[in-house]
Design a protein around this motif. Structure first.
Motif, mmCIF file in Angstrom:
data_model
loop_
_atom_site.group_PDB
_atom_site.id
_atom_site.type_symbol
_atom_site.label_atom_id
_atom_site.label_comp_id
_atom_site.label_asym_id
_atom_site.label_seq_id
_atom_site.Cartn_x
_atom_site.Cartn_y
_atom_site.Cartn_z
ATOM 1 N N HIS A 112 0.843 -1.193 0.000
ATOM 2 C CA HIS A 112 0.000 0.000 0.000
ATOM 3 C C HIS A 112 0.877 1.241 0.000
ATOM 4 O O HIS A 112 1.047 1.892 -1.029
ATOM 5 C CB HIS A 112 -0.949 -0.010 1.207
ATOM 6 C CG HIS A 112 -1.807 1.203 1.324
ATOM 7 N ND1 HIS A 112 -2.116 1.784 2.534
ATOM 8 C CD2 HIS A 112 -2.407 1.958 0.378
ATOM 9 C CE1 HIS A 112 -2.881 2.834 2.327
ATOM 10 N NE2 HIS A 112 -3.063 2.970 1.028
ATOM 11 N N SER B 33 -4.339 -3.416 6.062
ATOM 12 C CA SER B 33 -4.354 -4.363 4.946
ATOM 13 C C SER B 33 -4.017 -5.756 5.479
ATOM 14 O O SER B 33 -3.138 -5.910 6.324
ATOM 15 C CB SER B 33 -3.342 -3.957 3.879
ATOM 16 O OG SER B 33 -3.727 -2.761 3.248
ATOM 17 N N VAL C 64 -4.262 -10.232 -1.145
ATOM 18 C CA VAL C 64 -4.934 -9.225 -0.325
ATOM 19 C C VAL C 64 -6.362 -9.686 -0.050
ATOM 20 O O VAL C 64 -7.121 -9.996 -0.977
ATOM 21 C CB VAL C 64 -4.960 -7.852 -1.029
ATOM 22 C CG1 VAL C 64 -5.649 -6.811 -0.146
ATOM 23 C CG2 VAL C 64 -3.541 -7.409 -1.377
ATOM 24 N N GLY D 295 -8.437 -4.377 3.063
ATOM 25 C CA GLY D 295 -7.640 -3.167 3.148
ATOM 26 C C GLY D 295 -7.290 -2.564 1.807
ATOM 27 O O GLY D 295 -7.657 -3.085 0.746
#
Length: 358
Positions: free
Chosen positions: A286, A308, A318, A321
């Protein structure tokens, strides 16, 4: 004594008490305002002219100091890394910025004390929202303030203030530009973050070592559910002035051991793990925070900055998040002595995904 009746209790009165206020015979009287004393600039037009000149001179001095801070940034570079060059750079840039801000402050105070109208008045308190007449009067206050301060009338003072304020932000902009890496003939890719993050210290045969001791890790020493913070073995021998922190920021890894059957690996990645041991970049995709929280039961990694979450059993995909892509995986195996080693460098850039948005 035992037969005596207890006195009947009287319930508390719901009527509030009048308090303890006492009317005194000699109350404090409002002293009112002291007689107004004229300033020298009110009595002497020449003094007023000097005060006005002082104010705009200070504002223009502030602008000159801001320009000097930018010039000092260029005249005293720190690329050599020498302490003497860094000291001179900090000294002269700091003097320029400090002088610029100090001149604005002194000029504003001198303007208010010596040039603006010097009058006293009492403003009575009123309800939060006044009548339309009061609201119109509030607008008139701004107009009166403009007339009293001379902001709209004294163009030299006003324009010099605008110049000083505009110039005061330029040193900051210049310094922020210096935070970015610069390309050079010797390092043509120094200013390209994508290229820099594509390559770390990991290479084929590099042993995985504990962070920060640099002690190599044996596969047999890792227990199920364990999570170990890992660096390249050679990083521990790198000095700080040789880029230790820069290299560590890219190469840090989190090593975990699961049951082999718990891993859902793609066909082209089945040899990237060893006996249920997997290694993923510790840098969140991120904004680059360290992903350092591991939940053993769910096999989820959590980034504490923006929450996340990544699923270790499914290639660190993922699952919650703002992260845009999975954590890069470091291919690993073991050497002849049973130590965990890297099969290669990461096959994709580590860190935030926005570096890849050309």
């Amino acid at each position: 004594m035992a037969d005596e009746k207890a006195p009947e209790q009287v319930p508390a009165s719901p009527v509030p008490s009048s308090g303890l206020a006492v009317a005194v015979s000699d109350p404090v009287h409002n002293p009112g305002l002291a007689p107004h004393r004229k300033r020298m600039t009110d009595k002497d037009p020449a003094a007023m002219t000097r005060a006005v000149r002082t104010v705009y001179t200070l504002f223009y001095l502030s602008a000159a100091a801001s320009i000097w801070a930018i010039a000092a940034y260029l005249l005293f570079p720190i690329e050599s890394g020498l302490i003497s060059d860094i000291r001179r750079n900090n000294l002269f840039i700091g003097l320029g910025i400090a002088t610029a801000l100090l001149a604005i402050g002194i000029g504003a105070i001198h303007w208010s004390k010596a040039v603006m109208n010097d009058t006293e008045f009492i403003e009575e308190r009123h309800s939060t929202r006044g009548s339309e007449k009061t609201r119109a009067a509030a607008v008139q206050v701004f107009a009166d303030a403009n007339n009293e301060s001379g902001f709209g009338r004294r163009t030299m003072v006003r324009n010099s203030l605008f110049v000083a304020l505009a110039a005061s932000v330029l040193p900051g902009i210049t310094l922020f530009r210096g935070l970015a890496p610069h390309s050079s003939p010797e390092h043509p890719h120094a200013g390209d973050p994508v290229h820099l993050l594509k390559h770390t210290m990991w290479e084929e045969g590099m042993r995985l070592a504990h962070d920060p001791t640099g002690k190599p890790i044996r596969a047999a020493d890792l227990t199920l559910g364990s999570a170990v913070h890992v660096i390249p073995e050679s990083l521990a021998t790198l000095a700080h002035h040789d880029g230790y922190l820069d290299e560590k920021a890219k190469a840090i890894v989190l090593l975990m051991r699961l049951l082999p059957e718990q891993l859902n690996e793609a066909d082209d990645r089945k040899d990237w793990s060893y006996d249920g041991i997997v290694a993923y970049s510790k840098v969140c995709t991120h904004v680059g925070c360290p992903v350092a929280l591991y939940e053993q039961q769910t096999h989820h990694l959590l980034c504490p900055c923006h929450q996340s979450q990544f699923d270790v059993t499914n290639a660190a995909a993922v699952i919650f998040g703002p992260a845009a892509r999975p954590l890069p995986q470091l291919p690993i195996t073991v050497d002849d002595e049973g130590y965990l080693i890297a099969r290669s460098d990461f096959t994709e850039p580590v860190g935030p995904s926005f570096w890849e948005r050309h």
